[in-house]
Design a protein around this motif. Structure first.
Motif, PDB file in Angstrom:
ATOM      1  N   ILE A   1      38.131   2.857  -8.739  1.00  0.00           N
ATOM      2  CA  ILE A   1      37.204   2.597  -9.836  1.00  0.00           C
ATOM      3  C   ILE A   1      37.835   1.523 -10.717  1.00  0.00           C
ATOM      4  CG2 ILE A   1      35.971   3.580 -11.801  1.00  0.00           C
ATOM      5  CD1 ILE A   1      36.146   6.312 -10.359  1.00  0.00           C
ATOM      6  N   GLU A   2      37.276   0.331 -10.675  1.00  0.00           N
ATOM      7  CA  GLU A   2      37.845  -0.807 -11.403  1.00  0.00           C
ATOM      8  C   GLU A   2      38.039  -0.506 -12.889  1.00  0.00           C
ATOM      9  OE1 GLU A   2      39.649  -4.390 -11.743  1.00  0.00           O
ATOM     10  OE2 GLU A   2      38.928  -3.554  -9.858  1.00  0.00           O
ATOM     11  N   ALA A   3      37.062   0.133 -13.483  1.00  0.00           N
ATOM     12  CA  ALA A   3      37.142   0.430 -14.918  1.00  0.00           C
ATOM     13  C   ALA A   3      38.299   1.367 -15.263  1.00  0.00           C
ATOM     14  CB  ALA A   3      35.825   1.029 -15.403  1.00  0.00           C
ATOM     15  N   ALA A   4      38.790   2.109 -14.277  1.00  0.00           N
ATOM     16  CA  ALA A   4      39.863   3.067 -14.536  1.00  0.00           C
ATOM     17  C   ALA A   4      41.151   2.399 -14.992  1.00  0.00           C
ATOM     18  CB  ALA A   4      40.124   3.907 -13.283  1.00  0.00           C
ATOM     19  N   ARG A   5      41.274   1.114 -14.749  1.00  0.00           N
ATOM     20  CA  ARG A   5      42.475   0.394 -15.206  1.00  0.00           C
ATOM     21  C   ARG A   5      42.640   0.471 -16.714  1.00  0.00           C
ATOM     22  NH1 ARG A   5      43.901  -4.506 -11.430  1.00  0.00           N
ATOM     23  NH2 ARG A   5      42.913  -3.818  -9.506  1.00  0.00           N
ATOM     24  N   SER A   6      41.529   0.604 -17.426  1.00  0.00           N
ATOM     25  CA  SER A   6      41.604   0.674 -18.891  1.00  0.00           C
ATOM     26  C   SER A   6      41.395   2.101 -19.412  1.00  0.00           C
ATOM     27  CB  SER A   6      40.558  -0.255 -19.512  1.00  0.00           C
ATOM     28  OG  SER A   6      39.256   0.158 -19.160  1.00  0.00           O
ATOM     29  N   TRP A   7      41.252   3.072 -18.522  1.00  0.00           N
ATOM     30  CA  TRP A   7      41.066   4.461 -18.947  1.00  0.00           C
ATOM     31  C   TRP A   7      42.402   5.090 -19.320  1.00  0.00           C
ATOM     32  CZ3 TRP A   7      37.639   6.610 -14.409  1.00  0.00           C
ATOM     33  CH2 TRP A   7      36.366   6.045 -14.481  1.00  0.00           C
ATOM     34  N   PRO A   8      42.406   6.052 -20.231  1.00  0.00           N
ATOM     35  CA  PRO A   8      43.641   6.767 -20.580  1.00  0.00           C
ATOM     36  C   PRO A   8      43.909   7.884 -19.566  1.00  0.00           C
ATOM     37  CG  PRO A   8      41.850   7.545 -21.946  1.00  0.00           C
ATOM     38  CD  PRO A   8      41.294   6.424 -21.097  1.00  0.00           C
ATOM     39  N   CYS A   9      44.296   7.483 -18.354  1.00  0.00           N
ATOM     40  CA  CYS A   9      44.504   8.459 -17.286  1.00  0.00           C
ATOM     41  C   CYS A   9      45.648   8.001 -16.392  1.00  0.00           C
ATOM     42  CB  CYS A   9      43.229   8.630 -16.464  1.00  0.00           C
ATOM     43  SG  CYS A   9      42.721   7.153 -15.550  1.00  0.00           S
ATOM     44  N   LYS A  10      45.992   8.854 -15.451  1.00  0.00           N
ATOM     45  CA  LYS A  10      46.984   8.516 -14.432  1.00  0.00           C
ATOM     46  C   LYS A  10      46.377   8.787 -13.070  1.00  0.00           C
ATOM     47  CE  LYS A  10      49.153  13.051 -14.584  1.00  0.00           C
ATOM     48  NZ  LYS A  10      50.370  13.812 -14.769  1.00  0.00           N
ATOM     49  N   GLY A  11      46.994   8.245 -12.046  1.00  0.00           N
ATOM     50  CA  GLY A  11      46.520   8.496 -10.691  1.00  0.00           C
ATOM     51  C   GLY A  11      46.746   9.936 -10.290  1.00  0.00           C
ATOM     52  N   GLY A  12      45.839  10.459  -9.485  1.00  0.00           N
ATOM     53  CA  GLY A  12      45.995  11.805  -8.957  1.00  0.00           C
ATOM     54  C   GLY A  12      46.963  11.807  -7.778  1.00  0.00           C
ATOM     55  N   ARG A  13      47.129  12.961  -7.168  1.00  0.00           N
ATOM     56  CA  ARG A  13      48.024  13.085  -6.008  1.00  0.00           C
ATOM     57  C   ARG A  13      47.538  12.243  -4.842  1.00  0.00           C
ATOM     58  NH1 ARG A  13      47.790  18.755  -3.845  1.00  0.00           N
ATOM     59  NH2 ARG A  13      46.467  17.831  -2.275  1.00  0.00           N
ATOM     60  N   ILE A  14      46.242  11.988  -4.781  1.00  0.00           N
ATOM     61  CA  ILE A  14      45.641  11.169  -3.735  1.00  0.00           C
ATOM     62  C   ILE A  14      45.330   9.799  -4.340  1.00  0.00           C
ATOM     63  CG2 ILE A  14      43.659  10.925  -2.185  1.00  0.00           C
ATOM     64  CD1 ILE A  14      43.378  13.992  -2.327  1.00  0.00           C
ATOM     65  N   PRO A  15      45.731   8.717  -3.673  1.00  0.00           N
ATOM     66  CA  PRO A  15      45.380   7.387  -4.195  1.00  0.00           C
ATOM     67  C   PRO A  15      43.877   7.256  -4.426  1.00  0.00           C
ATOM     68  CG  PRO A  15      46.933   7.187  -2.387  1.00  0.00           C
ATOM     69  CD  PRO A  15      46.500   8.631  -2.433  1.00  0.00           C
ATOM     70  N   LYS A  16      43.507   6.540  -5.461  1.00  0.00           N
ATOM     71  CA  LYS A  16      42.113   6.293  -5.853  1.00  0.00           C
ATOM     72  C   LYS A  16      41.445   7.508  -6.493  1.00  0.00           C
ATOM     73  CE  LYS A  16      41.531   2.772  -2.293  1.00  0.00           C
ATOM     74  NZ  LYS A  16      40.791   2.387  -1.099  1.00  0.00           N
ATOM     75  N   THR A  17      42.233   8.502  -6.914  1.00  0.00           N
ATOM     76  CA  THR A  17      41.718   9.598  -7.734  1.00  0.00           C
ATOM     77  C   THR A  17      42.403   9.499  -9.090  1.00  0.00           C
ATOM     78  OG1 THR A  17      43.371  11.234  -7.015  1.00  0.00           O
ATOM     79  CG2 THR A  17      41.313  11.089  -5.731  1.00  0.00           C
ATOM     80  N   TYR A  18      41.774  10.083 -10.099  1.00  0.00           N
ATOM     81  CA  TYR A  18      42.241   9.895 -11.473  1.00  0.00           C
ATOM     82  C   TYR A  18      42.275  11.230 -12.209  1.00  0.00           C
ATOM     83  CZ  TYR A  18      40.825   5.315  -9.919  1.00  0.00           C
ATOM     84  OH  TYR A  18      40.676   4.170  -9.178  1.00  0.00           O
ATOM     85  N   ARG A  19      43.312  11.401 -13.040  1.00  0.00           N
ATOM     86  CA  ARG A  19      43.497  12.617 -13.834  1.00  0.00           C
ATOM     87  C   ARG A  19      43.662  12.253 -15.304  1.00  0.00           C
ATOM     88  NH1 ARG A  19      45.190  17.410 -12.426  1.00  0.00           N
ATOM     89  NH2 ARG A  19      44.882  17.985 -10.261  1.00  0.00           N
ATOM     90  N   PHE A  20      42.935  12.973 -16.129  1.00  0.00           N
ATOM     91  CA  PHE A  20      43.071  12.865 -17.577  1.00  0.00           C
ATOM     92  C   PHE A  20      43.766  14.142 -18.047  1.00  0.00           C
ATOM     93  CE2 PHE A  20      39.615  10.212 -16.374  1.00  0.00           C
ATOM     94  CZ  PHE A  20      39.542   9.183 -17.304  1.00  0.00           C
ATOM     95  N   ASP A  21      44.946  14.005 -18.600  1.00  0.00           N
ATOM     96  CA  ASP A  21      45.752  15.147 -19.021  1.00  0.00           C
ATOM     97  C   ASP A  21      45.729  15.233 -20.550  1.00  0.00           C
ATOM     98  OD1 ASP A  21      47.698  16.991 -19.641  1.00  0.00           O
ATOM     99  OD2 ASP A  21      49.232  16.099 -18.362  1.00  0.00           O
ATOM    100  N   PRO A  22      45.201  16.330 -21.097  1.00  0.00           N
ATOM    101  CA  PRO A  22      45.080  16.417 -22.549  1.00  0.00           C
ATOM    102  C   PRO A  22      46.412  16.351 -23.291  1.00  0.00           C
ATOM    103  CG  PRO A  22      44.376  18.473 -21.499  1.00  0.00           C
ATOM    104  CD  PRO A  22      44.659  17.484 -20.416  1.00  0.00           C
ATOM    105  N   SER A  23      47.479  16.832 -22.674  1.00  0.00           N
ATOM    106  CA  SER A  23      48.765  16.810 -23.363  1.00  0.00           C
ATOM    107  C   SER A  23      49.381  15.406 -23.407  1.00  0.00           C
ATOM    108  CB  SER A  23      49.745  17.777 -22.690  1.00  0.00           C
ATOM    109  OG  SER A  23      50.026  17.362 -21.370  1.00  0.00           O
ATOM    110  N   THR A  24      48.985  14.549 -22.486  1.00  0.00           N
ATOM    111  CA  THR A  24      49.532  13.200 -22.426  1.00  0.00           C
ATOM    112  C   THR A  24      48.630  12.168 -23.081  1.00  0.00           C
ATOM    113  OG1 THR A  24      50.591  13.754 -20.322  1.00  0.00           O
ATOM    114  CG2 THR A  24      50.430  11.424 -20.861  1.00  0.00           C
ATOM    115  N   TYR A  25      47.335  12.292 -22.854  1.00  0.00           N
ATOM    116  CA  TYR A  25      46.416  11.240 -23.266  1.00  0.00           C
ATOM    117  C   TYR A  25      45.463  11.643 -24.392  1.00  0.00           C
ATOM    118  CZ  TYR A  25      48.074   9.200 -18.944  1.00  0.00           C
ATOM    119  OH  TYR A  25      48.870   8.702 -17.948  1.00  0.00           O
ATOM    120  N   GLN A  26      45.613  12.854 -24.928  1.00  0.00           N
ATOM    121  CA  GLN A  26      44.736  13.363 -25.987  1.00  0.00           C
ATOM    122  C   GLN A  26      43.249  13.231 -25.624  1.00  0.00           C
ATOM    123  OE1 GLN A  26      46.918  10.944 -28.429  1.00  0.00           O
ATOM    124  NE2 GLN A  26      48.560  12.414 -28.275  1.00  0.00           N
ATOM    125  N   THR A  27      42.941  13.607 -24.398  1.00  0.00           N
ATOM    126  CA  THR A  27      41.565  13.660 -23.903  1.00  0.00           C
ATOM    127  C   THR A  27      41.324  15.077 -23.405  1.00  0.00           C
ATOM    128  OG1 THR A  27      42.184  13.130 -21.628  1.00  0.00           O
ATOM    129  CG2 THR A  27      41.673  11.261 -23.083  1.00  0.00           C
TER     130      THR A  27
END
Length: 89
Positions: free
Chosen positions: A50-76
């Motif tokens: 997801i191209e837009a994910a480059r600017s999202w407050p997230c990190k990659g998931g265990r599988i490439p091209k998946t994304y995780r938003f962690d409330p303790s890290t990114y306040q989401t």
């Protein structure tokens, strides 16, 4: 249940169409494990970045091209996102 929902949605998708799988869970059982099983059972499914994910407050998931938003890290809220495309076979 998550796998069934994803599978049914993908079954209804037209070739070339995209489907986003997203949960508000942080467990791998409802996220990466579901994605792995789904990809094994659906050879016409391909994970897409997801191209837009480059600017999202997230990190990659265990599988490439998946994304995780962690409330303790990114306040989401906790969130997982994966995008699939249906290939013609």
């Amino acid at each position: 249940m998550q796998l069934s929902l994803l599978t049914n949605g993908f079954r209804l998708l037209k070739v070339g169409g995209s489907l986003v799988y997203s949960t508000c869970s942080l467990t791998t059982a409802q996220n990466e494990d579901v994605v792995e099983q789904f990809l094994k059972e659906n050879v016409s499914a391909e994970l897409q970045g997801i191209e837009a994910a480059r600017s999202w407050p997230c990190k990659g998931g265990r599988i490439p091209k998946t994304y995780r938003f962690d409330p303790s890290t990114y306040q989401t809220s906790g969130l997982f996102v994966a995008k699939f495309t249906k290939l013609a076979l």
